[in-house]
Design a protein around this motif. Structure first.
Motif, PDB file in Angstrom:
ATOM      1  N   GLY A   1       0.821  -1.212   0.000  1.00 45.37           N
ATOM      2  CA  GLY A   1       0.000   0.000   0.000  1.00 45.37           C
ATOM      3  C   GLY A   1       0.853   1.259   0.000  1.00 45.37           C
ATOM      4  N   ARG A   2       1.911   1.255   0.804  1.00 44.38           N
ATOM      5  CA  ARG A   2       2.810   2.410   0.836  1.00 44.38           C
ATOM      6  C   ARG A   2       3.533   2.577  -0.493  1.00 44.38           C
ATOM      7  N   ALA A   3       3.953   1.479  -1.099  1.00 40.31           N
ATOM      8  CA  ALA A   3       4.629   1.555  -2.395  1.00 40.31           C
ATOM      9  C   ALA A   3       3.689   2.104  -3.472  1.00 40.31           C
TER      10      ALA A   3
ATOM     11  N   GLY B   1       3.290   5.779  -2.885  1.00 39.97           N
ATOM     12  CA  GLY B   1       4.522   6.466  -3.266  1.00 39.97           C
ATOM     13  C   GLY B   1       4.602   6.668  -4.770  1.00 39.97           C
ATOM     14  N   GLY B   2       4.241   5.629  -5.523  1.00 39.09           N
ATOM     15  CA  GLY B   2       4.216   5.729  -6.986  1.00 39.09           C
ATOM     16  C   GLY B   2       3.185   6.745  -7.454  1.00 39.09           C
ATOM     17  N   PHE B   3       2.023   6.732  -6.808  1.00 41.25           N
ATOM     18  CA  PHE B   3       0.977   7.686  -7.143  1.00 41.25           C
ATOM     19  C   PHE B   3       1.462   9.119  -6.887  1.00 41.25           C
ATOM     20  N   ALA B   4       2.097   9.338  -5.737  1.00 42.32           N
ATOM     21  CA  ALA B   4       2.606  10.677  -5.408  1.00 42.32           C
ATOM     22  C   ALA B   4       3.649  11.131  -6.426  1.00 42.32           C
ATOM     23  N   GLU B   5       4.483  10.210  -6.900  1.00 45.12           N
ATOM     24  CA  GLU B   5       5.465  10.554  -7.932  1.00 45.12           C
ATOM     25  C   GLU B   5       4.775  11.019  -9.199  1.00 45.12           C
ATOM     26  N   GLU B   6       3.706  10.315  -9.588  1.00 43.25           N
ATOM     27  CA  GLU B   6       2.946  10.704 -10.790  1.00 43.25           C
ATOM     28  C   GLU B   6       2.314  12.084 -10.613  1.00 43.25           C
ATOM     29  N   VAL B   7       1.798  12.356  -9.431  1.00 40.25           N
ATOM     30  CA  VAL B   7       1.195  13.664  -9.155  1.00 40.25           C
ATOM     31  C   VAL B   7       2.247  14.759  -9.279  1.00 40.25           C
ATOM     32  N   ARG B   8       3.417  14.528  -8.673  1.00 43.76           N
ATOM     33  CA  ARG B   8       4.502  15.528  -8.770  1.00 43.76           C
ATOM     34  C   ARG B   8       4.906  15.745 -10.217  1.00 43.76           C
ATOM     35  N   ALA B   9       5.030  14.667 -10.984  1.00 40.11           N
ATOM     36  CA  ALA B   9       5.443  14.773 -12.383  1.00 40.11           C
ATOM     37  C   ALA B   9       4.409  15.512 -13.225  1.00 40.11           C
ATOM     38  N   ASP B  10       3.157  15.507 -12.769  1.00 40.62           N
ATOM     39  CA  ASP B  10       2.088  16.165 -13.516  1.00 40.62           C
ATOM     40  C   ASP B  10       1.806  17.570 -12.992  1.00 40.62           C
ATOM     41  N   GLY B  11       2.712  18.128 -12.203  1.00 38.83           N
ATOM     42  CA  GLY B  11       2.564  19.488 -11.739  1.00 38.83           C
ATOM     43  C   GLY B  11       2.193  19.637 -10.276  1.00 38.83           C
ATOM     44  N   GLY B  12       1.976  18.534  -9.583  1.00 38.45           N
ATOM     45  CA  GLY B  12       1.722  18.594  -8.151  1.00 38.45           C
ATOM     46  C   GLY B  12       0.386  19.167  -7.747  1.00 38.45           C
ATOM     47  N   LEU B  13      -0.645  18.939  -8.535  1.00 37.60           N
ATOM     48  CA  LEU B  13      -1.970  19.432  -8.184  1.00 37.60           C
ATOM     49  C   LEU B  13      -2.478  18.766  -6.906  1.00 37.60           C
ATOM     50  N   PRO B  14      -3.392  19.419  -6.173  1.00 37.21           N
ATOM     51  CA  PRO B  14      -3.937  18.823  -4.945  1.00 37.21           C
ATOM     52  C   PRO B  14      -4.660  17.503  -5.213  1.00 37.21           C
TER      53      PRO B  14
ATOM     54  N   PRO C   1     -10.340   7.309   9.520  1.00 38.05           N
ATOM     55  CA  PRO C   1      -9.898   8.191  10.613  1.00 38.05           C
ATOM     56  C   PRO C   1      -8.604   8.934  10.300  1.00 38.05           C
ATOM     57  N   ARG C   2      -8.612   9.657   9.200  1.00 38.06           N
ATOM     58  CA  ARG C   2      -7.424  10.439   8.783  1.00 38.06           C
ATOM     59  C   ARG C   2      -6.188   9.559   8.873  1.00 38.06           C
ATOM     60  N   SER C   3      -6.252   8.495   8.136  1.00 39.46           N
ATOM     61  CA  SER C   3      -5.252   7.428   8.227  1.00 39.46           C
ATOM     62  C   SER C   3      -3.872   7.857   7.768  1.00 39.46           C
ATOM     63  N   ALA C   4      -2.929   6.978   7.963  1.00 37.30           N
ATOM     64  CA  ALA C   4      -1.557   7.216   7.521  1.00 37.30           C
ATOM     65  C   ALA C   4      -1.489   7.329   6.009  1.00 37.30           C
ATOM     66  N   ARG C   5      -2.493   6.842   5.312  1.00 35.87           N
ATOM     67  CA  ARG C   5      -2.488   6.956   3.853  1.00 35.87           C
ATOM     68  C   ARG C   5      -2.422   8.411   3.428  1.00 35.87           C
ATOM     69  N   THR C   6      -3.186   9.272   4.088  1.00 38.76           N
ATOM     70  CA  THR C   6      -3.158  10.696   3.763  1.00 38.76           C
ATOM     71  C   THR C   6      -1.765  11.256   4.025  1.00 38.76           C
TER      72      THR C   6
ATOM     73  N   GLY D   1       4.901  12.006   0.063  1.00 41.04           N
ATOM     74  CA  GLY D   1       5.401  11.781  -1.297  1.00 41.04           C
ATOM     75  C   GLY D   1       5.319  13.014  -2.165  1.00 41.04           C
ATOM     76  N   GLY D   2       4.792  14.093  -1.620  1.00 39.14           N
ATOM     77  CA  GLY D   2       4.740  15.344  -2.388  1.00 39.14           C
ATOM     78  C   GLY D   2       3.368  15.729  -2.873  1.00 39.14           C
TER      79      GLY D   2
END
Length: 81
Positions: free
Chosen positions: A35-37, A40-53, A61-66, A72-73
């Protein structure tokens, strides 16, 4: 007019189990290597696409996933039931 009774009943149910659920899942994501991996990959894609929210919908419960996604950016709100 919309019948809000089912929505109110659902919210009342969530309120009765929320604290117990949060306690049960606390720390579970720390052991979820895949799940963390994936996030992490998803966050990399978001950063590469301009880092939109990014919104973490249904995160409970506002899990560690958030937090992991933010680390990851990718940033944005976490919205649980």
């Amino acid at each position: 007019m919309t019948n809000l009774l089912p929505l109110r009943a659902t919210r009342a149910y969530y309120d009765t189990v929320a604290e117990d659920y949060a306690e049960r899942v606390r720390g579970a994501f720390a052991q979820d290597v895949w799940g963390r991996a994936m996030l992490g990959g998803f966050a990399e894609e978001v950063r590469a696409d301009g880092g939109l929210p990014v919104a973490d919908l249904g995160c409970g419960p506002r899990s560690a996933r958030t937090g992991e996604t933010a680390a990851g950016g990718a940033s944005g709100p976490g919205v649980g039931p």
